[in-house]
Scaffold this motif. Structure first.
Motif, PDB file in Angstrom:
ATOM      1  N   ALA A 120       9.730  -0.474  -6.523  1.00  0.00           N
ATOM      2  CA  ALA A 120       9.716  -2.046  -7.024  1.00  0.00           C
ATOM      3  C   ALA A 120       9.297  -2.265  -5.870  1.00  0.00           C
ATOM      4  N   LYS A 121       9.455  -2.312  -5.155  1.00  0.00           N
ATOM      5  CA  LYS A 121       8.936  -2.402  -3.407  1.00  0.00           C
ATOM      6  C   LYS A 121       7.385  -1.731  -3.809  1.00  0.00           C
ATOM      7  N   ALA A 122       7.204  -1.028  -4.381  1.00  0.00           N
ATOM      8  CA  ALA A 122       5.558  -0.596  -4.455  1.00  0.00           C
ATOM      9  C   ALA A 122       4.888  -1.686  -5.600  1.00  0.00           C
ATOM     10  N   VAL A 123       5.759  -1.794  -6.514  1.00  0.00           N
ATOM     11  CA  VAL A 123       5.236  -2.896  -7.665  1.00  0.00           C
ATOM     12  C   VAL A 123       4.862  -4.003  -7.704  1.00  0.00           C
ATOM     13  N   PHE A 124       6.198  -4.282  -6.276  1.00  0.00           N
ATOM     14  CA  PHE A 124       5.319  -5.848  -5.681  1.00  0.00           C
ATOM     15  C   PHE A 124       4.323  -5.992  -4.636  1.00  0.00           C
TER      16      PHE A 124
END
Length: 165
Positions: A120-124
């Motif tokens: 999720a961090k990578a997506v953001f």
């Protein structure tokens, strides 16, 4: 009843060498172990009720472990940032002051998004900083567009919660 200072001094005297040895074995570097151990005791010093500590070694281990994880996260962020800088043209390299501010901002962003999964961090981050579309992010991370959308919702909720606090 002993004072806060006396309790801290006693805990320090009884457990400093044990904690430093334990951290040194984990990190493999005595200098970094000194830093983490000192930081752990500084956190301990900031606690209000030292008299209520029943398992000081367990508490100190937990504090030191969290500090090491934070240090590893910070190092990972710094390495990712440096890799990004190396890919940029020479005229876009920031000054040391800008670099320090950017790195601190990345650390704060990582803490803000702390409850999100790594994916999720990578997506953001891909969406925010790389200006990638949901399709591009999905392809890059090997996930569906709808999953990218779900991760972005989680990240936005995390940011909104942090802003409201």
């Amino acid at each position: 009843m002993p004072s806060h200072h006396q309790l801290f001094t006693s805990l320090f005297a009884q457990h400093y060498h044990w904690l430093r040895s334990r951290v040194s074995r984990t990190l493999g570097c005595p200098d970094r172990a000194d830093d983490v151990t000192a930081d752990a005791f500084m956190r301990l010093l900031g606690l209000q009720d030292l008299d209520g500590i029943r398992e000081p070694r367990a508490l100190l281990s937990t504090i030191a472990k969290r500090l090491m994880i934070n240090n590893w996260r910070r190092a990972d962020l710094e390495q990712a940032y440096l890799a990004t800088l190396n890919a940029e043209p020479d005229n876009t390299v920031p000054s040391p002051e800008e670099y320090a501010m950017l790195l601190e901002s990345l650390v704060q962003l990582d803490q803000l998004l702390g409850e999100l999964s790594r994916q999720a961090k990578a997506v953001f981050i891909h969406r925010l900083f790389d200006d990638m579309t949901y399709e591009q992010i999905g392809w890059q991370l090997g996930i569906s567009r709808s999953r990218v959308h779900q991760h972005m919702e989680q990240a936005f909720l995390c940011c909104l919660t942090a802003l409201s606090e």
